[in-house]
Design a protein around this motif. Structure first.
Motif, mmCIF file in Angstrom:
data_model
loop_
_atom_site.group_PDB
_atom_site.id
_atom_site.type_symbol
_atom_site.label_atom_id
_atom_site.label_comp_id
_atom_site.label_asym_id
_atom_site.label_seq_id
_atom_site.Cartn_x
_atom_site.Cartn_y
_atom_site.Cartn_z
ATOM 1 N N ARG A 583 68.699 49.742 51.343
ATOM 2 C CA ARG A 583 67.705 50.154 50.342
ATOM 3 C C ARG A 583 68.237 49.966 48.923
ATOM 4 N NH1 ARG A 583 66.213 53.524 54.752
ATOM 5 N NH2 ARG A 583 67.826 55.083 54.367
ATOM 6 N N ASP A 584 69.529 50.149 48.733
ATOM 7 C CA ASP A 584 70.092 49.861 47.406
ATOM 8 C C ASP A 584 69.931 48.384 47.045
ATOM 9 O OD1 ASP A 584 70.853 52.457 46.835
ATOM 10 O OD2 ASP A 584 72.896 52.212 47.631
ATOM 11 N N ARG A 585 70.121 47.499 48.030
ATOM 12 C CA ARG A 585 69.960 46.069 47.757
ATOM 13 C C ARG A 585 68.485 45.722 47.532
ATOM 14 N NH1 ARG A 585 74.526 47.065 47.927
ATOM 15 N NH2 ARG A 585 73.860 47.521 45.808
ATOM 16 N N ILE A 586 67.599 46.401 48.253
ATOM 17 C CA ILE A 586 66.168 46.203 47.999
ATOM 18 C C ILE A 586 65.848 46.575 46.557
ATOM 19 C CG2 ILE A 586 63.856 47.072 48.568
ATOM 20 C CD1 ILE A 586 64.822 47.358 51.485
ATOM 21 N N ALA A 587 66.406 47.679 46.092
ATOM 22 C CA ALA A 587 66.174 48.104 44.705
ATOM 23 C C ALA A 587 66.738 47.093 43.716
ATOM 24 C CB ALA A 587 66.789 49.479 44.475
ATOM 25 N N ASP A 588 67.834 46.424 44.079
ATOM 26 C CA ASP A 588 68.405 45.400 43.198
ATOM 27 C C ASP A 588 67.477 44.196 43.063
ATOM 28 O OD1 ASP A 588 70.699 46.888 42.768
ATOM 29 O OD2 ASP A 588 71.837 45.878 44.360
ATOM 30 N N VAL A 589 66.719 43.921 44.122
ATOM 31 C CA VAL A 589 65.865 42.732 44.138
ATOM 32 C C VAL A 589 64.473 43.024 43.593
ATOM 33 C CG1 VAL A 589 64.740 41.037 45.653
ATOM 34 C CG2 VAL A 589 67.156 41.650 46.016
ATOM 35 N N PHE A 590 63.932 44.201 43.913
ATOM 36 C CA PHE A 590 62.557 44.539 43.535
ATOM 37 C C PHE A 590 62.561 45.701 42.542
ATOM 38 C CE2 PHE A 590 62.309 42.881 47.903
ATOM 39 C CZ PHE A 590 61.468 41.803 47.707
ATOM 40 N N ASP A 591 62.133 45.449 41.329
ATOM 41 C CA ASP A 591 62.164 46.477 40.289
ATOM 42 C C ASP A 591 61.351 47.705 40.662
ATOM 43 O OD1 ASP A 591 63.745 44.823 38.750
ATOM 44 O OD2 ASP A 591 62.064 44.022 37.583
ATOM 45 N N ASP A 592 60.267 47.512 41.404
ATOM 46 C CA ASP A 592 59.400 48.634 41.752
ATOM 47 C C ASP A 592 60.062 49.605 42.725
ATOM 48 O OD1 ASP A 592 57.045 49.780 41.030
ATOM 49 O OD2 ASP A 592 55.801 48.720 42.484
ATOM 50 N N PHE A 593 61.210 49.216 43.280
ATOM 51 C CA PHE A 593 61.931 50.081 44.215
ATOM 52 C C PHE A 593 63.155 50.724 43.555
ATOM 53 C CE2 PHE A 593 59.294 47.690 47.028
ATOM 54 C CZ PHE A 593 59.080 48.510 48.138
ATOM 55 N N HIS A 594 63.130 50.847 42.243
ATOM 56 C CA HIS A 594 64.251 51.491 41.550
ATOM 57 C C HIS A 594 64.441 52.910 42.083
ATOM 58 C CE1 HIS A 594 61.679 54.135 39.060
ATOM 59 N NE2 HIS A 594 60.824 53.126 39.110
ATOM 60 N N ASP A 595 65.698 53.336 42.167
ATOM 61 C CA ASP A 595 66.032 54.665 42.700
ATOM 62 C C ASP A 595 65.396 54.877 44.079
ATOM 63 O OD1 ASP A 595 67.360 55.310 40.282
ATOM 64 O OD2 ASP A 595 65.457 55.899 39.376
ATOM 65 N N PHE A 596 65.408 53.825 44.880
ATOM 66 C CA PHE A 596 64.720 53.829 46.173
ATOM 67 C C PHE A 596 65.150 55.017 47.033
ATOM 68 C CE2 PHE A 596 63.545 50.683 49.872
ATOM 69 C CZ PHE A 596 62.627 51.603 50.348
ATOM 70 N N ASN A 597 66.442 55.191 47.220
ATOM 71 C CA ASN A 597 66.914 56.234 48.134
ATOM 72 C C ASN A 597 66.552 57.638 47.666
ATOM 73 O OD1 ASN A 597 68.301 55.076 50.483
ATOM 74 N ND2 ASN A 597 69.622 54.091 48.949
ATOM 75 N N ALA A 598 66.550 57.851 46.374
ATOM 76 C CA ALA A 598 66.184 59.174 45.858
ATOM 77 C C ALA A 598 64.683 59.405 45.978
ATOM 78 C CB ALA A 598 66.637 59.317 44.408
ATOM 79 N N ARG A 599 63.888 58.425 45.579
ATOM 80 C CA ARG A 599 62.437 58.621 45.553
ATOM 81 C C ARG A 599 61.839 58.705 46.950
ATOM 82 N NH1 ARG A 599 59.122 54.707 42.219
ATOM 83 N NH2 ARG A 599 60.585 53.093 42.874
ATOM 84 N N VAL A 600 62.405 57.971 47.901
ATOM 85 C CA VAL A 600 61.810 57.988 49.230
ATOM 86 C C VAL A 600 62.123 59.280 49.980
ATOM 87 C CG1 VAL A 600 63.629 56.957 50.671
ATOM 88 C CG2 VAL A 600 61.221 56.388 51.099
ATOM 89 N N ARG A 601 63.103 60.019 49.500
ATOM 90 C CA ARG A 601 63.435 61.282 50.158
ATOM 91 C C ARG A 601 62.587 62.452 49.657
ATOM 92 N NH1 ARG A 601 68.101 58.334 51.109
ATOM 93 N NH2 ARG A 601 69.068 58.796 53.139
ATOM 94 N N VAL A 602 61.772 62.226 48.654
ATOM 95 C CA VAL A 602 60.784 63.225 48.260
ATOM 96 C C VAL A 602 59.716 63.254 49.347
ATOM 97 C CG1 VAL A 602 59.036 63.824 46.534
ATOM 98 C CG2 VAL A 602 61.222 62.828 45.816
ATOM 99 N N PRO A 603 59.352 64.440 49.855
ATOM 100 C CA PRO A 603 58.346 64.485 50.929
ATOM 101 C C PRO A 603 57.101 63.674 50.585
ATOM 102 C CG PRO A 603 59.300 66.654 50.623
ATOM 103 C CD PRO A 603 59.862 65.784 49.526
#
Length: 783
Positions: A583-603
């Motif tokens: 997911r960190d690498r996904i965030a590196d490639v796609f700007d819309d997935f910034h802070d992916f791991n933090a945001r996806v853990r919000v219910p």
């Protein structure tokens, strides 16, 4: 198994019958106790995403939201039935091929990787290392990477899809046929140049605010049952729900919510459609243009009378281009043509237009009944034109809603599973991972079949799905797969594609969405994107069906390592050890997935940016575009009718209620009154009589195409149904053989499975193939 019969079904969708059917499927799969526990963990913050459809959840923190077909999907995956090496030792491939798709599905979960042995015609156990080595040897022996084809199913997670496209592009090709090529490709193709995004612009909250919801080419009661909850709530608060569908569908008529205690105890239900227009198959573009014509005529009358305009002049002026030319084109379209091609009267279309005019906010929904026609892209652009007229984009309670199928089909495309990648994506992959991705466009689904047929495609690798059954032109597709040097299928259960194999073949069993996925750093969760761009976590709760299963990300990583070896610039095993790293690498490639791991853990996860939903138009002009299209009058069915002396019908393929895509859970189609039978043909009673036949007769179908190939499907039971004259419906995959490979949507190349010109004749038993012979069945005529 249900007794074979045809009998009228008058009860609402949902209700007690839905609950009873769920219980039946849980018992059939031997999971009545832990299956119920599994169901309660679906779509929860600490649970798994339903492996069925992509309809979003109202609240991932709420209690389980009931869905009959989702429950079937969960039960099928959590089954105690096992397709072990013993099954493959008992049956040769030729013997397995004689069984039905339902029987194959019912054998249960695959437990070991299997390799096809041509000498014995059996699949034999193989180790994972041997399997990966076999695939790698074939891939590395190819003269060009473009001779390999990599198919993707919509059930693949974001993490698996991202690694998959990364491996394939580092290998050197963009050959990414996927299930979008067969379903909603026209949605993205039509919407992207028109409003700058290829996804729906609405959220579930918009359904709470819409004054009117227009539904085209969709049967939510079977294909997206959770959508009925939103439609029920909208109906109860007085929103207009306007349905356009050739067939009368119970889920679009009435719904009894199994979670509503009063409704269940009283035997009550809620009306869904306030208006139901049974247009001709393929008549949607004409119908929408007729509604638009009424709106523009009303606007012109208001101008003449000096009254308030009925179109949103400010929105059109500030946000759109092409309105004047579009309005002139609509004015020139004759009502006679619109009525003839839509199958609806001018009065009916003006009624629909008045509903649109009276609604402050409108949502337009559509499904595969729109996307699988030759003129699919034009129809979708006409739907968007309708929304643009009154500014029904980018504000609360309004917007476009293409309702997609498999749970992560939209996410796969977001992750880069696309045969025509954007240069910006390839630039970012090169920047992040240090290799130069291929730039040449690859094969879509139709192109992949053509390439395998003529020898340009030699290795076929499928990440899930049932390619041989889902695709058009069954005989041609089967020849294509058998022409490969190697076919490989990653799967949870046995299906037809495993029996239509290349000279060498592998079946690689993977974990399901319901199962615990343990990697080096511990249990993992994956993510998916639903139809409304919400991204959320999914973590299984069940023990794996076998200790020999691998997760899809692990399969991709090990295959990449075996194929690319030291020349790869990607740390495959390190990435798959902890999916947070992916997911960190996904965030590196796609700007819309910034802070992916933090945001996806919000219910509930997070929603991806939708520029059109914010009235920012990522188009060539910087504005949304009105796009003109004439009502088509020279489609294949028009030409077939002009050249044949006998009646030519338009056939549409549909799912039964005991089916999800190509997965057959059972042989009943409760809402349409079909039990224990799949080879049925729904037809208007007057058409049946005009053919000199009667309900209960068996018939043969022949599709009409100018390519010189004769395509037939035999032994179908005639069933009277409420469907317009000249129109027929039958289940797929049984009728996929009738869809020519050369017949696909303009621009988008989806198969035209919803508009097949056919002729009907009395069944010829002498020409029947195994499984097509007439069988006794009880008929109760629909009235």
């Amino acid at each position: 198994m249900s007794k074979k019969s045809i009998r009228r079904y008058d009860r609402p969708a949902g209700g007690w019958d839905a609950l009873r059917n769920v219980a039946k499927h849980l018992l059939e799969q031997d999971v009545p106790v832990h299956g119920a526990k599994t169901l309660l963990s679906a779509n929860q913050p600490d649970g798994f995403d339903c492996p069925g459809c992509a309809w979003p959840d109202r609240d991932h923190t709420s209690t389980f939201e009931f869905c009959e077909n989702g429950a079937k999907a969960v039960a099928a995956e959590a089954t105690k039935h096992r397709a072990t090496p013993g099954l493959f030792a008992k049956y040769s491939v030729a013997e397995l091929a004689r069984y039905s798709d339902h029987w194959l599905e019912d054998q249960g979960r695959l437990t070991h990787p299997m390799r096809y042995d041509a000498a014995s015609d059996h699949y034999l156990p193989v180790s994972w290392d041997e399997a990966f080595a076999l695939v790698a040897s074939h891939l590395n022996a190819l003269p060009s990477p473009d001779e390999a084809i990599f198919y993707t199913s919509g059930r693949t997670s974001n993490e698996a899809a991202f690694l998959y496209q990364l491996f394939v592009r580092e290998f050197g090709t963009n050959n990414f046929p996927d299930c979008s090529n067969m379903c909603h490709e026209p949605s993205g193709t039509g919407m992207t140049p028109q409003i700058g995004v290829g996804k729906g612009t609405v959220s579930l909250h918009d359904f709470e605010l819409a004054d009117a919801i227009f539904i085209f080419g969709q049967n939510p009661g079977t294909n997206h049952p959770r959508m009925l909850g939103e439609l029920r709530r909208a109906s109860k608060r007085g929103a207009a729900i306007v349905s356009f569908n050739p067939l009368r569908e119970r889920g679009l008529e009435r719904f009894a919510d199994p979670q509503d205690k009063l409704e269940m105890l009283s035997g009550g239900s809620t009306r869904i459609s306030s208006d139901y227009f049974q247009l001709r198959i393929g008549g949607d573009l004409a119908a929408v243009k007729g509604i638009i014509k009424h709106v523009l005529e009303a606007d012109e009358q208001a101008r003449r009378d000096g009254g308030a305009r009925v179109v949103d002049v400010d929105f059109i002026t500030r946000h759109t281009t092409g309105f004047a030319a579009f309005a002139a084109d609509v004015a020139d379209e004759a009502w006679g043509t619109i009525e003839a091609e839509s199958g609806l009267s001018q009065e009916q279309l003006r009624r629909a237009g008045d509903i649109y005019l009276s609604a402050g906010s409108v949502i337009c929904c559509w499904g595969m009944g729109i996307t699988q026609h030759k003129h699919s892209v034009a129809t979708i652009q006409m739907l968007v034109n309708l929304l643009l007229l009154r500014g029904n984009l980018g504000r609360p309670g309004a917007g476009a809603c293409p309702v997609r199928g498999h749970s992560n089909v939209q996410g796969d495309r977001t992750m880069g599973i696309y045969e025509r990648p954007a240069p910006a994506l390839l630039d970012r992959l090169e920047q992040v991972f240090g290799f130069e991705p291929p730039r040449e466009h690859g094969f879509d689904t139709v192109g992949a079949i053509e390439a395998m047929l003529d020898g340009r495609g030699k290795v076929f690798f499928a990440m899930g799905g049932n390619f041989a059954t889902a695709t058009p032109d069954t005989e041609a597709t089967h020849r294509a797969l058998r022409n490969c040097d190697l076919t490989v299928h990653v799967a949870t259960k046995l299906n037809r594609s495993h029996l239509v194999h290349g000279r060498q073949a592998l079946i690689l069993p993977c974990l399901g969405r319901t199962e615990i996925d343990v990697q080096e750093t511990g249990p993992q969760a994956v993510t998916v994107e639903d139809s409304m761009s919400m991204v959320h976590l999914s973590a299984g709760i069940n023990a794996p069906a076998s200790t020999d299963l691998l997760s899809e990300p692990a399969i991709v990583a090990r295959l990449a390592q075996a194929t690319l070896g030291a020349r790869s610039k990607v740390p495959w095993q390190w990435l798959v050890a902890d999916y947070d790293r992916i997911r960190d690498r996904i965030a590196d490639v796609f700007d819309d997935f910034h802070d992916f791991n933090a945001r996806v853990r919000v219910p509930g996860g997070f929603r991806l940016t939708n520029t059109a939903g914010e009235r920012r138009w990522n188009t060539a002009s910087g504005r949304a575009a009105f796009i003109t299209h004439a009502v088509p009058t020279d489609l294949p069915v028009h030409r077939a009718r002009a050249s044949r002396g006998q009646p030519v019908f338009t056939l549409t393929t549909v799912r039964s209620h005991d089916q999800y895509n190509t997965t057959i859970y059972g042989l009943d189609d409760r809402y349409r009154g079909v039990f224990g039978e799949r080879r049925v043909l729904f037809a208007n009673a007057d058409d049946i009589a005009a053919l000199g036949l009667q309900a209960g007769d068996r018939v043969d179908l022949e599709s009409l195409c100018d390519d010189g190939v004769q395509r037939r499907a035999r032994g179908f039971l005639l069933v009277e149904y409420d469907i317009p004259r000249g129109c027929l419906a039958a289940y797929y995959p049984e009728t996929n053989a009738l869809v020519p490979l050369s017949s696909f949507a303009d621009q988008a190349r989806t198969p035209t499975s919803k508009s097949i010109p056919v002729v009907v004749s009395a069944h010829d038993p002498a020409a029947a193939k195994p499984g097509e012979a007439p069988r006794d069945i009880t008929i109760a005529v629909h009235d």
